[in-house]
Enzyme design. Structure first.
Site, PDB file in Angstrom:
ATOM      1  N   ASP A   9       1.018  -1.334  -0.035  1.00  0.00           N
ATOM      2  CA  ASP A   9      -0.140   0.046   0.047  1.00  0.00           C
ATOM      3  C   ASP A   9       0.988   1.142   0.054  1.00  0.00           C
ATOM      4  O   ASP A   9       1.730   1.726   1.102  1.00  0.00           O
ATOM      5  CB  ASP A   9      -0.951   0.044   1.251  1.00  0.00           C
ATOM      6  CG  ASP A   9      -1.920   0.996   1.113  1.00  0.00           C
ATOM      7  OD1 ASP A   9      -1.774   2.012   0.307  1.00  0.00           O
ATOM      8  OD2 ASP A   9      -2.747   1.174   2.245  1.00  0.00           O
ATOM      9  N   ASP A 105      -3.599   2.539  -5.628  1.00  0.00           N
ATOM     10  CA  ASP A 105      -2.361   2.548  -4.735  1.00  0.00           C
ATOM     11  C   ASP A 105      -1.949   1.231  -3.825  1.00  0.00           C
ATOM     12  O   ASP A 105      -1.134   1.112  -3.008  1.00  0.00           O
ATOM     13  CB  ASP A 105      -2.351   3.807  -3.489  1.00  0.00           C
ATOM     14  CG  ASP A 105      -3.771   3.808  -2.849  1.00  0.00           C
ATOM     15  OD1 ASP A 105      -4.833   2.874  -3.185  1.00  0.00           O
ATOM     16  OD2 ASP A 105      -3.886   4.304  -1.855  1.00  0.00           O
ATOM     17  N   GLU A 106      -2.834   0.293  -4.294  1.00  0.00           N
ATOM     18  CA  GLU A 106      -2.767  -1.071  -3.504  1.00  0.00           C
ATOM     19  C   GLU A 106      -2.522  -2.154  -4.457  1.00  0.00           C
ATOM     20  O   GLU A 106      -3.080  -2.184  -5.512  1.00  0.00           O
ATOM     21  CB  GLU A 106      -3.783  -1.152  -2.540  1.00  0.00           C
ATOM     22  CG  GLU A 106      -4.032  -0.139  -1.385  1.00  0.00           C
ATOM     23  CD  GLU A 106      -5.310  -0.487  -0.546  1.00  0.00           C
ATOM     24  OE1 GLU A 106      -5.238  -1.872  -0.035  1.00  0.00           O
ATOM     25  OE2 GLU A 106      -5.964   0.414  -0.537  1.00  0.00           O
TER      26      GLU A 106
END
Length: 423
Positions: A9, A105-106
């Site tokens: 993350d 974002d992950e």
């Protein structure tokens, strides 16, 4: 063999990208926010410095400035976020071909089959990935390491600042079961309230919940949540397409929504936005080689911000802009008076029940199949022009009737939403 799954993350992603692109913003309280002039002026993301000062995601810009007078507000840049996201995934791809994005974002990675190529120590590999992202992209990441996707994500969530947390078959009861039940994926506010009201406050409590309660209160998702809490998640990490730096997903629906620049108080204003949204949705349908059987709208009222959704199934699947827009407009007119006493703040158009464009379409015996085919070819020709010269090179007259919306490019500026865990 015990799986080795990592959840990576990128910390304060939107704000961190802004700080990396503009060195003058580094080490300062920064927030990414919408445009107040377009009536979406809320904080979308904040840097660590802004978070430390008390700024929260979702508050209005004026609240953020009152909380942190020195805060710097920057507009979102989704093109940059996509670029950084793709570059990060390509770093992960150096270690395994099993990389599954979870939003921009992950991402999950499965190192089970490739870990031996990098020394066999998953914690050392996680540290190496963290250092590479920092050195190559200027961003920090939190990494959770576990034998399943649920606990890997829980691990990365436990350390929001450049850390690595391992949740193993030996320590998960001590680490995971003591956490509040809301920390587990797929336990939102409503689910948490139901669980807590019945006495299930921690992940460990959920792991020991009974079948009768779970099935009665949550249906089939109840036992699934308990399995997650027990570490029995067996969902695979999907393989990424190297060229796209993404994973192929079965698309369930395509939609677009927008808060209007001003309250919509008449049919012409609502129609302009409906067509702009339908234009974006239908273009994305054709790009994905789909037709839809169902068109849905979402409406948010201006007064109390209440809303509703309505949908209609079509006689035959379509990807025509006009048919989608006309159906959406009919749904709106049937359910919403269009006047100043019933002003609309936001609209959403969505298509679902998708079928491939390669599948044959059974047209109405008394319909005009040739006309539909010609209109589809026309839409595809317009799509080709827009790919070359931009989405505003060809505009429909109805989209230009409202001056405040005439300059909008909804498809280009479309917000990228996180991908659901369950598909």
């Amino acid at each position: 063999m015990t799986r080795i799954v990592m959840h990576i993350d990128m910390n304060a992603f939107y704000a961190s990208v802004a700080q990396h692109l503009d060195p003058a913003l580094r080490d300062k309280p920064v927030a990414v926010a919408g445009d107040p002039k377009k009536r979406n002026g809320i904080i979308l993301a904040k840097s660590r410095q802004a978070k430390t000062a008390g700024v929260k995601t979702g508050i209005a810009i004026w609240e953020a400035k009152r909380t942190c007078p020195s805060i710097i507000i920057v507009p979102p840049d989704y093109a940059a976020y996509k670029r950084y996201s793709r570059l990060a995934r390509l770093v992960y791809y150096d270690y395994t071909d099993l990389v599954e994005p979870f939003g921009l974002d992950e991402a999950w990675t499965d190192m089970t089959g490739s870990l031996s190529l990098f020394g066999g120590d998953e914690m050392r590999v996680a540290q190496e990935i963290s250092e590479r992202v920092k050195a190559e992209l200027g961003l920090t990441v939190s990494i959770g390491v576990s034998w399943n996707k649920v606990f890997a994500k829980l691990g990365s969530d436990m350390d929001p600042g450049d850390g690595i947390v391992a949740i193993t078959p030996e320590n998960y009861e001590a680490i995971a079961w003591s956490r509040p039940v809301r920390d587990m994926i797929y336990v939102g506010a409503a689910t948490e309230r139901k669980l807590v009201s019945a006495g299930y406050r921690t992940i460990g409590d959920l792991a020991h919940a009974g079948d009768v309660f779970l099935k009665r209160r949550f249906g089939k998702i109840g036992p699934m949540l308990r399995s997650f809490a027990q570490g029995k998640d067996t969902s695979p990490v999907r393989m990424m397409d190297y060229e796209r730096a993404d994973v192929e997903y079965d698309i369930k629906g395509i939609g677009n929504g927008l808060t209007a620049p001003h309250d919509l108080v008449c049919e012409s204003e609502a129609k302009a936005l409906i067509w702009l949204l339908s234009e974006s949705v239908s273009q994305r349908l054709r790009e994905s080689c789909y037709r839809c059987r169902t068109v849905a709208i979402g409406v948010r009222r201006a007064g109390d911000l209440s809303g509703y959704t309505r949908q209609r199934t079509l006689k035959a699947p379509t990807c025509l802009t006009k048919e989608i827009a006309d159906t959406a407009m009919k749904l709106l007119c049937e359910n919403q008076p269009l006047d100043e006493d019933h002003a609309i703040r936001a609209l959403h158009v969505r298509t679902t029940n998708l079928v491939s464009m390669t599948e044959p379409v059974q047209h109405d015996l008394f319909g005009d199949a040739n006309r539909i085919a010609l209109m589809e070819r026309l839409d595809l020709s317009i799509d080709a022009l827009r790919r070359r010269f931009g989405n505003t090179c060809v505009r429909r007259g109805v989209e230009l009737t409202d001056e405040a919306m005439a300059g909008l490019d909804i498809k280009r500026d479309n917000t990228v939403h996180p991908i659901g865990f369950l598909r």
